[in-house]
Design an enzyme around this catalytic site. Structure first.
Site, mmCIF file in Angstrom:
data_model
loop_
_atom_site.group_PDB
_atom_site.id
_atom_site.type_symbol
_atom_site.label_atom_id
_atom_site.label_comp_id
_atom_site.label_asym_id
_atom_site.label_seq_id
_atom_site.Cartn_x
_atom_site.Cartn_y
_atom_site.Cartn_z
ATOM 1 N N SER A 31 0.799 -1.226 0.000
ATOM 2 C CA SER A 31 0.000 0.000 0.000
ATOM 3 C C SER A 31 0.830 1.274 0.000
ATOM 4 O O SER A 31 0.365 2.306 -0.463
ATOM 5 C CB SER A 31 -0.958 0.004 1.184
ATOM 6 O OG SER A 31 -0.235 -0.069 2.395
ATOM 7 N N HIS A 43 -5.542 -4.307 -1.268
ATOM 8 C CA HIS A 43 -5.426 -3.213 -2.254
ATOM 9 C C HIS A 43 -5.470 -3.743 -3.695
ATOM 10 O O HIS A 43 -5.187 -2.998 -4.626
ATOM 11 C CB HIS A 43 -4.131 -2.429 -2.034
ATOM 12 C CG HIS A 43 -4.194 -1.537 -0.845
ATOM 13 N ND1 HIS A 43 -4.738 -0.265 -0.877
ATOM 14 C CD2 HIS A 43 -3.820 -1.745 0.437
ATOM 15 C CE1 HIS A 43 -4.686 0.270 0.325
ATOM 16 N NE2 HIS A 43 -4.126 -0.602 1.143
ATOM 17 N N LYS A 63 -12.454 -1.310 1.242
ATOM 18 C CA LYS A 63 -11.781 -0.462 0.252
ATOM 19 C C LYS A 63 -12.600 -0.503 -1.050
ATOM 20 O O LYS A 63 -13.630 0.155 -1.127
ATOM 21 C CB LYS A 63 -10.335 -0.926 0.061
ATOM 22 C CG LYS A 63 -9.521 -0.881 1.377
ATOM 23 C CD LYS A 63 -8.049 -1.113 1.143
ATOM 24 C CE LYS A 63 -7.275 -1.462 2.414
ATOM 25 N NZ LYS A 63 -7.281 -0.433 3.462
HETATM 26 C C1 LIG Z 1 -2.866 -4.676 3.081
HETATM 27 C C2 LIG Z 1 -3.926 -4.421 4.116
HETATM 28 N N1 LIG Z 1 -4.378 -5.450 4.843
HETATM 29 C C3 LIG Z 1 -5.338 -5.275 5.782
HETATM 30 C C4 LIG Z 1 -5.882 -4.032 6.023
HETATM 31 C C5 LIG Z 1 -6.926 -3.875 7.089
HETATM 32 O O1 LIG Z 1 -8.185 -3.732 6.488
HETATM 33 P P1 LIG Z 1 -9.473 -3.484 7.374
HETATM 34 O O2 LIG Z 1 -9.716 -2.018 7.381
HETATM 35 O O3 LIG Z 1 -10.560 -4.254 6.698
HETATM 36 O O4 LIG Z 1 -9.178 -4.034 8.738
HETATM 37 C C6 LIG Z 1 -5.448 -2.930 5.282
HETATM 38 C C7 LIG Z 1 -6.015 -1.588 5.547
HETATM 39 O O5 LIG Z 1 -5.344 -0.593 5.628
HETATM 40 C C8 LIG Z 1 -4.440 -3.137 4.302
HETATM 41 O O6 LIG Z 1 -3.993 -2.099 3.573
#
Ligand SMILES: Cc1ncc(COP(=O)(O)O)c(C=O)c1O
Length: 399
Positions: free
Chosen positions: A187, A215, A246
């Site tokens: 990200s 992502h 997202k």
């Molecule tokens: C790669 C990744 N995994 C997991 C998450 C966590 O997602 P959630 O908001 O559904 O807990 C994010 C969120 O920033 C993320 O970018």
């Protein structure tokens, strides 16, 4: 409350302000969209959200949530295995599995919880989890938690370094299970994991491969099915986790997708599932509507990619040097944290919201502003944002 405790927290908060790392929240008073109403700022263009497909405000997605509220009420009032599962959860899980190309999936209240559930539930004392150095914080914490709870080993390989991963896999050949975890799209970089090599390496070392596609879902591949589709490897990844917060409507929630046995085992034993309520039906229904929208409107993914390409190319023409890549995450490296924050503040003054990230979120000296492009952006939105980048870039002598 203890005065000493309060005093320590206040002193540390003041230090955050002095260090320039104190986060001030911006309040929005409109749905997440290409342009939002930000309290105290008026209308601003958002280049800082994960609303990749613009589904947060999609009428079908909103309507599905409203209808679910009428049909199932506010929530589950129980954990899943007692009486907290609704038929909409089953429909959502079937849709997520279909989307990413696995036999089954299991939803969680966040991708954070989904990631946290996997190693601590599926591994034991004689196993190891091997994680990419730049993986998301939820994966890092998931490995730490598994080490503390089930006493498995943990290892970290250098970012996307297959030689280092192979060395770690070889050193772990006596382990019963080797679980390799990578983000599909990283990200902060916008880069894509080298999936074909990872699949091959994991097969050769009899390791289980888990990809966090938070992502990548709705973003990569012709139909937005994620990193596996991007590389023509649908069905080849053992475990995929992803978020519903997202591209898929942006509300909240996450899922683990894999074989029926993986999902059933998690249903039986994953602590975030056993001891915490399921997704509210409104959120599950909006997420389901988002998956169905994506399945019937793959052109949204094409719009997203065309927008990202357009913005990246124009930024380069202006004289900026974004990190190379092909995803809608477009970071512009500025060096020191203060430079990234200055750029972000100046852009916001021009009505464009782009977050600046500094150390320790990114390595020292690699502070950046990170642009995230959406299918919801029109060319006018993008051109207006580019004009702001040009003005601020000149003011700060960056271009
Ligand atoms: C790669 C990744 N995994 C997991 C998450 C966590 O997602 P959630 O908001 O559904 O807990 C994010 C969120 O920033 C993320 O970018």
């Amino acid at each position: 409350m203890s005065h000493g405790f309060e005093h320590r927290l206040e002193a540390e908060l003041e230090q955050f302000v002095r260090d320039g790392v104190y986060k001030r929240l911006n309040y929005l008073d409109s749905p997440q969209a290409a342009r939002v109403r930000m309290e105290g700022r008026g209308d601003v263009i958002i280049l800082s959200s994960n609303n990749y497909l613009g589904l947060s405000n999609q009428p079908e997605v909103v309507a599905a949530g409203k209808a679910a509220l009428d049909r199932w009420g506010a929530g589950t009032a129980s954990v899943r295995f007692i009486c907290g599962t609704f038929t909409v959860h089953r429909a959502l899980e079937a849709a997520c599995a279909r989307l990413v190309g696995t036999g089954a999936s299991l939803s969680f209240v966040s991708a954070w919880n989904a990631n946290e559930a996997v190693p601590a539930t599926l591994l034991g004392e004689s196993d190891i989890v091997i994680s990419d150095q730049l993986n998301h914080a939820s994966i890092i914490d998931a490995a730490r938690l598994a080490k503390a709870i089930v006493k498995c080993q943990t290892a970290v390989y250098r970012h996307a370094d297959l030689g280092d991963l192979e060395a770690k896999l070889t050193a772990a050949r006596d382990r019963r299970t080797r679980l390799v975890i990578t983000d599909g799209v990283f990200s902060m970089e916008g880069s894509i994991a080298p999936l074909p090599d990872l699949v091959e390496l994991c097969r050769r070392h009899d390791a289980v491969l888990m990809v966090d596609d938070s992502h990548a879902t709705g973003v990569l591949g012709e139909h937005g099915r994620g990193t596996a589709e991007h590389f023509g490897l649908v069905g080849e990844v053992d475990i995929i986790t992803s978020t519903l917060g997202k591209a898929l409507g942006g509300a909240a929630g996450g899922f683990v997708a894999g074989s029926a046995a993986v999902c059933d085992y998690l249903t039986q034993r994953a602590r975030p599932q056993l001891f915490s309520n399921a997704l509210p039906p409104t959120v599950a229904a909006s997420a389901l509507a988002s998956v169905e929208y994506l399945e019937t409107h793959p052109e949204r993914v094409q719009t997203l990619n065309a927008n990202a390409r357009y913005f990246r190319e124009r930024l380069i023409e202006l004289g900026f040097h974004p990190l190379p890549g092909e995803t809608p995450i477009i970071p512009v490296i500025l060096g020191e944290t203060a430079a990234a924050i200055r750029m972000s503040d100046r852009l916001l003054a021009q009505g464009v919201f782009v977050t600046g990230f500094g150390f320790p979120v990114v390595p020292q000296g690699q502070a950046r502003v990170r642009c995230q492009i959406s299918a919801a952006h029109t060319r006018d939105d993008l051109d207006e944002a580019l004009a702001a980048f040009k003005k601020v870039g000149r003011e700060l002598s960056l271009i």
